[in-house]
Design an enzyme around this catalytic site. Sequence first.
Site, mmCIF file in Angstrom:
data_model
loop_
_atom_site.group_PDB
_atom_site.id
_atom_site.type_symbol
_atom_site.label_atom_id
_atom_site.label_comp_id
_atom_site.label_asym_id
_atom_site.label_seq_id
_atom_site.Cartn_x
_atom_site.Cartn_y
_atom_site.Cartn_z
ATOM 1 N N GLU A 44 9.885 -3.928 9.952
ATOM 2 C CA GLU A 44 10.411 -2.931 9.384
ATOM 3 C C GLU A 44 10.669 -1.888 10.389
ATOM 4 O O GLU A 44 10.407 -1.881 11.719
ATOM 5 C CB GLU A 44 9.134 -2.095 8.657
ATOM 6 C CG GLU A 44 9.309 -0.899 8.169
ATOM 7 C CD GLU A 44 8.427 -0.181 6.981
ATOM 8 O OE1 GLU A 44 7.296 -0.976 6.849
ATOM 9 O OE2 GLU A 44 8.565 0.663 6.798
ATOM 10 N N LYS B 187 -1.091 -9.566 2.905
ATOM 11 C CA LYS B 187 -0.085 -8.933 3.969
ATOM 12 C C LYS B 187 -0.807 -7.867 4.962
ATOM 13 O O LYS B 187 -1.783 -7.270 4.238
ATOM 14 C CB LYS B 187 0.947 -8.192 3.727
ATOM 15 C CG LYS B 187 1.951 -7.693 4.636
ATOM 16 C CD LYS B 187 3.218 -7.094 4.419
ATOM 17 C CE LYS B 187 3.370 -5.709 3.788
ATOM 18 N NZ LYS B 187 2.882 -4.703 4.422
ATOM 19 N N ASP C 27 -1.049 -6.169 0.130
ATOM 20 C CA ASP C 27 -1.412 -5.529 1.254
ATOM 21 C C ASP C 27 -2.861 -5.620 1.442
ATOM 22 O O ASP C 27 -3.588 -4.877 0.602
ATOM 23 C CB ASP C 27 -0.713 -4.077 1.264
ATOM 24 C CG ASP C 27 0.570 -4.182 2.034
ATOM 25 O OD1 ASP C 27 0.886 -5.187 2.856
ATOM 26 O OD2 ASP C 27 1.081 -3.353 1.767
ATOM 27 N N ASP D 298 0.931 -1.192 -0.099
ATOM 28 C CA ASP D 298 -0.162 -0.024 -0.156
ATOM 29 C C ASP D 298 1.105 1.381 -0.182
ATOM 30 O O ASP D 298 0.406 2.323 -0.131
ATOM 31 C CB ASP D 298 -0.957 0.055 1.166
ATOM 32 C CG ASP D 298 -0.348 -0.118 2.518
ATOM 33 O OD1 ASP D 298 0.785 -0.266 2.719
ATOM 34 O OD2 ASP D 298 -1.229 0.174 3.509
ATOM 35 N N SER D 299 2.228 1.151 0.081
ATOM 36 C CA SER D 299 3.043 2.147 -0.217
ATOM 37 C C SER D 299 2.664 2.973 -1.559
ATOM 38 O O SER D 299 3.208 4.093 -1.800
ATOM 39 C CB SER D 299 4.705 1.769 -0.210
ATOM 40 O OG SER D 299 4.867 0.659 -0.965
ATOM 41 N N GLU E 136 -0.700 -5.526 8.663
ATOM 42 C CA GLU E 136 0.359 -4.942 9.632
ATOM 43 C C GLU E 136 -0.467 -5.149 11.218
ATOM 44 O O GLU E 136 -1.618 -4.961 11.286
ATOM 45 C CB GLU E 136 0.339 -3.489 9.443
ATOM 46 C CG GLU E 136 0.877 -3.184 8.181
ATOM 47 C CD GLU E 136 1.194 -1.693 7.890
ATOM 48 O OE1 GLU E 136 0.803 -0.765 8.854
ATOM 49 O OE2 GLU E 136 1.413 -1.203 6.729
HETATM 50 O O1 KIV Z 1 3.779 -1.235 1.624
HETATM 51 C C1 KIV Z 1 4.851 -1.570 1.464
HETATM 52 O O2 KIV Z 1 5.422 -1.436 0.421
HETATM 53 C C2 KIV Z 1 5.195 -2.395 2.276
HETATM 54 C C3 KIV Z 1 6.947 -2.617 2.308
HETATM 55 C C4 KIV Z 1 7.724 -1.453 2.203
HETATM 56 C C5 KIV Z 1 7.105 -3.765 3.242
HETATM 57 O O3 KIV Z 1 4.916 -2.508 3.415
#
Ligand code: KIV
Length: 280
Positions: free
Chosen positions: A192, A123, A93, A54-55, A125
């Site tokens: 992280e 994924k 994510d 989600d970055s 968090e």
């Molecule tokens: O959102 C993302 O790209 C991430 C990675 C940087 C681990 O969570």
Amino acid sequence: MSARSDSQEAKTKPITPRDILARKGGQPIVCLTAYATHVARRVDSHAELLLVGDSLWMVLYGHETTLGCDLDTMIRHGAAVTRGAARACVVVDLPFGSYQESPVQAYRAAARVLAETGCAAVKLEGGREMAETIAFLVARGIPVLAHVGLTPQSVRGFGGFRAQGRTEAEAEAILADAKAVEAAGAFAVVVEGTVEEVAREVTRAIGIPTIGIGASPACDGQILVTEDMVGLSSDWRPSFVKVYADLGADLAAAAAAYAEDVRERRFPAREQTYGAQKRK
Ligand code: KIV
């Protein structure tokens, strides 16, 4: 623009979450982010795991945090990446607000992600507070990559993007979180933004691979945001990033050369112009 042939895809056996789990303690696991088909195609054969993070909300869309990212956006980019990846284990994510409320909410979001993108896993968090949710998803056939330490969706709680684990209490919290997500059934965990000592302790203490970002070489694998790695992100770059190519500078130089050619009427030249058939 060329799509890979079907026969090429048929020959490649995709890496599964189980394969990633089996890499614990072995050769470091190579992971990168990917948000689009063309990038996935180019990095697929070099990485074992591609994360549709989600970055992308910050890197592609220019926001300050990941908080506004929505599930439909993640699904759109997740599907684009699975179209470009033949070998790597693609993980998508779950965005902020799509899973924290309850295990059932998380299941609905994760089921959509798996069904609509064709990815291998999701994924999410969080550590101890998300253990029940991870166990709920895993029991229902959804592989989960966990994420502890500096978790960007909690940036408001942390009071900014700052490394975690520098105090005894924070270090103990990260260790407890990592143990909790392992016990809940996650196949690996992203660690992280933490110091080497903590990353090493966590990596020793759990039986699933740790994937580090800003977390030292002590992890079982490493992940970087691809745009950071190739110099395509914003001017500010975290100190843990190593830049392997300066595509940002190349892009600006290419745009400048194109602009000059257009203004000087050098582009399009004969080679870029359709020839007319002789008129009768
Ligand atoms: O959102 C993302 O790209 C991430 C990675 C940087 C681990 O969570």
